[in-house]
Design a protein around this motif. Structure first.
Motif, PDB file in Angstrom:
ATOM      1  N   VAL A 141      11.385  37.318 -16.598  1.00  0.00           N
ATOM      2  CA  VAL A 141      10.132  36.568 -16.627  1.00  0.00           C
ATOM      3  C   VAL A 141       9.011  37.589 -16.792  1.00  0.00           C
ATOM      4  CG1 VAL A 141       8.578  35.016 -15.398  1.00  0.00           C
ATOM      5  CG2 VAL A 141      11.044  34.791 -15.067  1.00  0.00           C
TER       6      VAL A 141
ATOM      7  N   TRP B 169      10.698  37.113  -7.555  1.00  0.00           N
ATOM      8  CA  TRP B 169      10.380  37.791  -8.814  1.00  0.00           C
ATOM      9  C   TRP B 169      10.045  39.242  -8.521  1.00  0.00           C
ATOM     10  CZ3 TRP B 169       5.637  39.713 -11.011  1.00  0.00           C
ATOM     11  CH2 TRP B 169       5.740  40.047 -12.364  1.00  0.00           C
TER      12      TRP B 169
ATOM     13  N   LYS C 118      11.979  40.429 -13.597  1.00  0.00           N
ATOM     14  CA  LYS C 118      13.071  39.464 -13.503  1.00  0.00           C
ATOM     15  C   LYS C 118      12.961  38.692 -12.201  1.00  0.00           C
ATOM     16  CE  LYS C 118      16.845  41.850 -11.234  1.00  0.00           C
ATOM     17  NZ  LYS C 118      18.278  41.908 -11.183  1.00  0.00           N
TER      18      LYS C 118
ATOM     19  N   HIS D 145      13.706  27.487 -15.658  1.00  0.00           N
ATOM     20  CA  HIS D 145      13.013  28.118 -16.796  1.00  0.00           C
ATOM     21  C   HIS D 145      11.795  27.285 -17.202  1.00  0.00           C
ATOM     22  CE1 HIS D 145      15.523  31.496 -18.303  1.00  0.00           C
ATOM     23  NE2 HIS D 145      16.531  30.843 -17.747  1.00  0.00           N
TER      24      HIS D 145
ATOM     25  N   THR E 207       9.827  33.102 -20.088  1.00  0.00           N
ATOM     26  CA  THR E 207      11.118  33.485 -19.515  1.00  0.00           C
ATOM     27  C   THR E 207      12.005  33.912 -20.681  1.00  0.00           C
ATOM     28  OG1 THR E 207      12.282  31.360 -19.662  1.00  0.00           O
ATOM     29  CG2 THR E 207      10.825  31.677 -17.762  1.00  0.00           C
ATOM     30  N   GLU E 208      13.214  34.326 -20.380  1.00  0.00           N
ATOM     31  CA  GLU E 208      14.138  34.723 -21.442  1.00  0.00           C
ATOM     32  C   GLU E 208      14.476  33.575 -22.373  1.00  0.00           C
ATOM     33  OE1 GLU E 208      17.569  36.458 -19.562  1.00  0.00           O
ATOM     34  OE2 GLU E 208      16.500  38.287 -19.038  1.00  0.00           O
TER      35      GLU E 208
END
Length: 146
Positions: free
Chosen positions: A47, A73, A79, A95, A105-106
């Motif tokens: 993130v 976090w 992350k 997410h 986010t990823e």
């Protein structure tokens, strides 16, 4: 006269109370404890964010999802570690909640309007790397402790 009525009321109340107690039957009850084990799902994903204010917002967004037990976090590693009840939510709900608060986010790009409303120190570089080991800091974010 008032004392007589009050005394009568007290006596009637005591009679009904004692009669009520006598009519109760002794019941032998057994309590059975049911152990409901919750299968917690734990995951980590990247993130983007910069500072302590980002941490609060990101974790608050993740924790707002029903079923999320913990969210932490790491600003250096970019992350988040999340634990949640898989019967109540899933990874994409987490997410999406974080992205709705303005953070990439990823898997989901942050909401642009929410991003624009973030404080200046929280408006991160959209190309910053996420989910890092934390050994090499990308930027000096020590000035962003809020």
């Amino acid at each position: 006269m008032k004392r007589v009525i009050l005394s009568a009321a007290v006596i009637v109340t005591m009679v009904f109370t004692s009669c009520k107690n006598e009519s109760k039957k002794e019941v032998d009850t057994t309590t059975t404890e049911v152990s409901k084990e919750i299968a917690m799902t734990e995951l980590s994903f990247g993130v983007r964010g910069n500072c302590g204010m980002c941490k609060k917002t990101i974790e608050k967004a993740a924790n707002s999802v029903e079923g999320v037990a913990t969210a932490n976090w790491d600003k250096d590693k970019k992350k988040i570690d999340v634990a949640f009840d898989g019967s109540k939510t899933d990874e994409m709900a987490v997410h999406n909640a974080i992205a709705a608060s303005g953070y990439d986010t990823e898997k989901v790009v942050g909401n642009e309007e929410a991003y624009n409303n973030l404080p200046g120190c929280c408006q991160y570089d959209h190309t910053m790397l996420m989910n890092q080991t934390g050994e090499n800091k990308e930027t000096d974010s020590s000035i962003h402790e809020h």
